[in-house]
Design an enzyme around this catalytic site. Sequence first.
Site, PDB file in Angstrom:
ATOM      1  N   ASP A 229       9.866  -6.379  -4.784  1.00 54.80           N
ATOM      2  CA  ASP A 229       8.924  -6.955  -3.821  1.00 54.80           C
ATOM      3  C   ASP A 229       8.914  -8.455  -4.091  1.00 54.80           C
ATOM      4  O   ASP A 229       9.090  -8.891  -5.234  1.00 54.80           O
ATOM      5  CB  ASP A 229       7.515  -6.376  -4.033  1.00 54.80           C
ATOM      6  CG  ASP A 229       6.610  -6.625  -2.833  1.00 54.80           C
ATOM      7  OD1 ASP A 229       6.212  -5.656  -2.182  1.00 54.80           O
ATOM      8  OD2 ASP A 229       6.325  -7.813  -2.536  1.00 54.80           O
TER       9      ASP A 229
ATOM     10  N   ARG B 283      10.209  -0.089   9.217  1.00 58.13           N
ATOM     11  CA  ARG B 283      10.434  -0.593  10.575  1.00 58.13           C
ATOM     12  C   ARG B 283      11.898  -0.374  10.930  1.00 58.13           C
ATOM     13  O   ARG B 283      12.783  -0.583  10.087  1.00 58.13           O
ATOM     14  CB  ARG B 283      10.125  -2.098  10.641  1.00 58.13           C
ATOM     15  CG  ARG B 283       8.660  -2.413  10.865  1.00 58.13           C
ATOM     16  CD  ARG B 283       8.254  -2.156  12.311  1.00 58.13           C
ATOM     17  NE  ARG B 283       6.845  -2.319  12.556  1.00 58.13           N
ATOM     18  CZ  ARG B 283       5.933  -1.335  12.588  1.00 58.13           C
ATOM     19  NH1 ARG B 283       6.300  -0.107  12.364  1.00 58.13           N
ATOM     20  NH2 ARG B 283       4.675  -1.580  12.872  1.00 58.13           N
TER      21      ARG B 283
ATOM     22  N   HIS C 190       8.770   8.718  14.501  1.00 55.22           N
ATOM     23  CA  HIS C 190       7.688   7.844  14.017  1.00 55.22           C
ATOM     24  C   HIS C 190       6.400   8.654  13.784  1.00 55.22           C
ATOM     25  O   HIS C 190       5.347   8.318  14.334  1.00 55.22           O
ATOM     26  CB  HIS C 190       7.433   6.705  15.029  1.00 55.22           C
ATOM     27  CG  HIS C 190       6.881   5.464  14.383  1.00 55.22           C
ATOM     28  ND1 HIS C 190       7.309   4.205  14.697  1.00 55.22           N
ATOM     29  CD2 HIS C 190       5.922   5.293  13.442  1.00 55.22           C
ATOM     30  CE1 HIS C 190       6.652   3.317  13.984  1.00 55.22           C
ATOM     31  NE2 HIS C 190       5.803   3.949  13.199  1.00 55.22           N
TER      32      HIS C 190
ATOM     33  N   ARG D  13       0.825  -1.227   0.000  1.00 53.11           N
ATOM     34  CA  ARG D  13       0.000   0.000   0.000  1.00 53.11           C
ATOM     35  C   ARG D  13       0.850   1.264   0.000  1.00 53.11           C
ATOM     36  O   ARG D  13       0.652   2.170  -0.810  1.00 53.11           O
ATOM     37  CB  ARG D  13      -0.907   0.007   1.240  1.00 53.11           C
ATOM     38  CG  ARG D  13      -2.023  -1.003   1.181  1.00 53.11           C
ATOM     39  CD  ARG D  13      -2.760  -1.040   2.498  1.00 53.11           C
ATOM     40  NE  ARG D  13      -1.944  -1.711   3.510  1.00 53.11           N
ATOM     41  CZ  ARG D  13      -2.217  -2.904   4.021  1.00 53.11           C
ATOM     42  NH1 ARG D  13      -3.294  -3.542   3.648  1.00 53.11           N
ATOM     43  NH2 ARG D  13      -1.432  -3.459   4.917  1.00 53.11           N
ATOM     44  N   ILE D  14       1.832   1.333   0.905  1.00 47.41           N
ATOM     45  CA  ILE D  14       2.614   2.571   1.053  1.00 47.41           C
ATOM     46  C   ILE D  14       3.605   2.724  -0.105  1.00 47.41           C
ATOM     47  O   ILE D  14       3.738   3.808  -0.680  1.00 47.41           O
ATOM     48  CB  ILE D  14       3.327   2.594   2.418  1.00 47.41           C
ATOM     49  CG1 ILE D  14       2.275   2.585   3.543  1.00 47.41           C
ATOM     50  CG2 ILE D  14       4.243   3.809   2.537  1.00 47.41           C
ATOM     51  CD1 ILE D  14       2.839   2.374   4.944  1.00 47.41           C
TER      52      ILE D  14
ATOM     53  N   GLU E 127      13.527   2.701  19.358  1.00 47.44           N
ATOM     54  CA  GLU E 127      12.655   3.877  19.519  1.00 47.44           C
ATOM     55  C   GLU E 127      11.674   3.779  20.687  1.00 47.44           C
ATOM     56  O   GLU E 127      11.225   4.804  21.206  1.00 47.44           O
ATOM     57  CB  GLU E 127      11.871   4.129  18.224  1.00 47.44           C
ATOM     58  CG  GLU E 127      10.805   3.073  17.909  1.00 47.44           C
ATOM     59  CD  GLU E 127      10.050   3.366  16.603  1.00 47.44           C
ATOM     60  OE1 GLU E 127      10.686   3.422  15.549  1.00 47.44           O
ATOM     61  OE2 GLU E 127       8.821   3.516  16.662  1.00 47.44           O
TER      62      GLU E 127
ATOM     63  N   ASP F 206      12.475   7.709  10.137  1.00 49.52           N
ATOM     64  CA  ASP F 206      11.297   8.003  10.965  1.00 49.52           C
ATOM     65  C   ASP F 206      11.055   6.863  11.947  1.00 49.52           C
ATOM     66  O   ASP F 206      10.219   6.980  12.835  1.00 49.52           O
ATOM     67  CB  ASP F 206      10.066   8.201  10.066  1.00 49.52           C
ATOM     68  CG  ASP F 206       8.839   8.636  10.861  1.00 49.52           C
ATOM     69  OD1 ASP F 206       8.965   9.617  11.622  1.00 49.52           O
ATOM     70  OD2 ASP F 206       7.781   7.991  10.740  1.00 49.52           O
TER      71      ASP F 206
ATOM     72  N   PRO G 295       7.681  -4.704   5.758  1.00 53.77           N
ATOM     73  CA  PRO G 295       7.484  -4.984   7.186  1.00 53.77           C
ATOM     74  C   PRO G 295       8.802  -5.453   7.792  1.00 53.77           C
ATOM     75  O   PRO G 295       9.775  -5.681   7.063  1.00 53.77           O
ATOM     76  CB  PRO G 295       6.469  -6.130   7.161  1.00 53.77           C
ATOM     77  CG  PRO G 295       6.703  -6.811   5.856  1.00 53.77           C
ATOM     78  CD  PRO G 295       7.178  -5.762   4.889  1.00 53.77           C
TER      79      PRO G 295
HETATM   80  N1  LIG Z   1       6.327   5.343   9.998  1.00 53.45           N
HETATM   81  C1  LIG Z   1       5.023   5.168  10.147  1.00 53.45           C
HETATM   82  O1  LIG Z   1       4.330   6.022  10.729  1.00 53.45           O
HETATM   83  C2  LIG Z   1       4.352   3.922   9.586  1.00 53.45           C
HETATM   84  C3  LIG Z   1       2.958   3.864   9.552  1.00 53.45           C
HETATM   85  C4  LIG Z   1       2.332   2.752   8.989  1.00 53.45           C
HETATM   86  C5  LIG Z   1       3.081   1.696   8.508  1.00 53.45           C
HETATM   87  N2  LIG Z   1       4.433   1.748   8.575  1.00 53.45           N
HETATM   88  C6  LIG Z   1       5.251   0.625   8.076  1.00 53.45           C
HETATM   89  O2  LIG Z   1       5.335   0.653   6.651  1.00 53.45           O
HETATM   90  C7  LIG Z   1       5.585  -0.667   6.174  1.00 53.45           C
HETATM   91  C8  LIG Z   1       4.778  -0.976   4.924  1.00 53.45           C
HETATM   92  O3  LIG Z   1       3.374  -0.867   5.202  1.00 53.45           O
HETATM   93  P1  LIG Z   1       2.271  -1.212   4.078  1.00 53.45           P
HETATM   94  O4  LIG Z   1       0.955  -0.812   4.646  1.00 53.45           O
HETATM   95  O5  LIG Z   1       2.685  -0.715   2.740  1.00 53.45           O
HETATM   96  O6  LIG Z   1       2.354  -2.803   4.084  1.00 53.45           O
HETATM   97  P2  LIG Z   1       1.913  -3.804   2.941  1.00 53.45           P
HETATM   98  O7  LIG Z   1       1.710  -5.118   3.611  1.00 53.45           O
HETATM   99  O8  LIG Z   1       0.801  -3.240   2.118  1.00 53.45           O
HETATM  100  O9  LIG Z   1       3.229  -3.888   2.003  1.00 53.45           O
HETATM  101  C9  LIG Z   1       4.401  -4.523   2.385  1.00 53.45           C
HETATM  102  C10 LIG Z   1       5.036  -5.125   1.131  1.00 53.45           C
HETATM  103  O10 LIG Z   1       6.266  -5.732   1.493  1.00 53.45           O
HETATM  104  C11 LIG Z   1       6.405  -6.932   0.741  1.00 53.45           C
HETATM  105  N3  LIG Z   1       7.323  -7.827   1.438  1.00 53.45           N
HETATM  106  C12 LIG Z   1       7.155  -8.418   2.644  1.00 53.45           C
HETATM  107  N4  LIG Z   1       8.244  -9.144   2.958  1.00 53.45           N
HETATM  108  C13 LIG Z   1       9.117  -8.992   1.929  1.00 53.45           C
HETATM  109  C14 LIG Z   1      10.413  -9.491   1.671  1.00 53.45           C
HETATM  110  N5  LIG Z   1      11.038 -10.312   2.536  1.00 53.45           N
HETATM  111  N6  LIG Z   1      11.020  -9.138   0.523  1.00 53.45           N
HETATM  112  C15 LIG Z   1      10.391  -8.334  -0.360  1.00 53.45           C
HETATM  113  N7  LIG Z   1       9.166  -7.834  -0.190  1.00 53.45           N
HETATM  114  C16 LIG Z   1       8.529  -8.170   0.957  1.00 53.45           C
HETATM  115  C17 LIG Z   1       4.998  -7.491   0.652  1.00 53.45           C
HETATM  116  O11 LIG Z   1       4.876  -8.407  -0.435  1.00 53.45           O
HETATM  117  C18 LIG Z   1       4.176  -6.222   0.463  1.00 53.45           C
HETATM  118  O12 LIG Z   1       3.978  -5.918  -0.908  1.00 53.45           O
HETATM  119  C19 LIG Z   1       5.275  -1.584   7.361  1.00 53.45           C
HETATM  120  O13 LIG Z   1       6.503  -1.986   7.925  1.00 53.45           O
HETATM  121  C20 LIG Z   1       4.611  -0.710   8.372  1.00 53.45           C
HETATM  122  O14 LIG Z   1       4.889  -1.105   9.687  1.00 53.45           O
HETATM  123  C21 LIG Z   1       5.081   2.840   9.098  1.00 53.45           C
END
Ligand SMILES: NC(=O)c1ccc[n+]([C@@H]2O[C@H](COP(=O)([O-])OP(=O)(O)OC[C@H]3O[C@@H](n4cnc5c(N)ncnc54)[C@H](O)[C@@H]3O)[C@@H](O)[C@H]2O)c1
Length: 332
Positions: free
Chosen positions: A174, A234, A295, A154-155, A263, A258, A206
């Site tokens: 990915d 993360r 964060h 998503r992000i 943290e 961030d 993640p």
């Molecule tokens: N800083 C912040 O405030 C904040 C807020 C929300 C989320 N996040 C972090 O952002 C990250 C992404 O969130 P998202 O909602 O996009 O998640 P998401 O699940 O939609 O996307 C994660 C992507 O990573 C890929 N992936 C997982 N393991 C992998 C690996 N070993 N190798 C390659 N690709 C891999 C998955 O296939 C997926 O497409 C998460 O770690 C989440 O904790 C941070």
Amino acid sequence: MKLIDYGVREDERKYIEEWAEDNNIEVKIVSDLLTPKTVELANGFDGIVAYQQLPYESSIFDKMNEYGIHVLSLRNVGVDNVPFEALKKNNIRLTNVPSYSPEAIAEYSVTGLMALLRNMKHMIRKVDKHDFKWAPDIGRELNQLTVGVAGTGRIGQAAIKIYEGFGAKVIAFDKYRNEELDKKGMYVDTLDELLKESDVVTLHLPSLGIGNTVINSSTISEMKDNAIVVNTGRGDLVNTADLFEGVASGKLYGAVLDVYENEVGVFNENLMDQDLGDKLLENMIKSPRIIVTPHIAFYTTKAVKNMATISLNSMVEELKSGKSATEIDLNK
Ligand SMILES: NC(=O)c1ccc[n+]([C@@H]2O[C@H](COP(=O)([O-])OP(=O)(O)OC[C@H]3O[C@@H](n4cnc5c(N)ncnc54)[C@H](O)[C@@H]3O)[C@@H](O)[C@H]2O)c1
């Protein structure tokens, strides 16, 4: 139906109050975190909503069971601080908010990168001291750079849209490819390839588990000279000491962090004038080329409202039908 919402910050309160009024459901708002002691406030309620970074202690769930409460709805996405075994033992279901605003995090990671490319941290510090000289803070332009997006969930996808708008060359990695991005030929085959070819590596993955860092001394040595690391994913995706060394030695241009592996207990606390007891963090804060933020990528009005209301909606769904779209599978 009577609900209780724990660990509520002032900026969340109004969204919860509005929701309670719109849905005509009583919600008791508590600023304390959910602990074995504060759970006693939940006696007589039907469901608990909460958000905290500290671990949820197992005995909380024994008490919930005793009070006949069988749903915990989290206002955040991460569930690593919840002891699943204690929930299962007490027949408690868990929900989270898997997506509250991917755009908030994507926009923030680009904001951090732009600030670094134009040396904002150093320039603002200079201007604070009435030093208005340009040099040596000459900037770099995003449209000249290759941005490597690690993780196209998503992000990552929201970030790619923004980077494309800036005219940057975007490549991605990915383990599960997105069809549309694949059609555009955006993917490289390995993370190593992404690291080698990018001027900016932005992490939207993640946690990959303890010790499984994407950025460490070995991968940094493979990266382009003057490359930049942006991490809003993360903290444990990065070996922070190695990253600091990479910037301090001049191999890397800089970093935007961030999230940070140590943290918890620091970010979102006011520790003004206190010794942090963390030399690495202090050194990063001092560095003009490392932007550290606590964060806050998610911290927007839209995201905070979604976290407050989606968690309450999930709770209502659970209490009415015994399940919800955001229920976590405790056996995974
Ligand atoms: N800083 C912040 O405030 C904040 C807020 C929300 C989320 N996040 C972090 O952002 C990250 C992404 O969130 P998202 O909602 O996009 O998640 P998401 O699940 O939609 O996307 C994660 C992507 O990573 C890929 N992936 C997982 N393991 C992998 C690996 N070993 N190798 C390659 N690709 C891999 C998955 O296939 C997926 O497409 C998460 O770690 C989440 O904790 C941070």
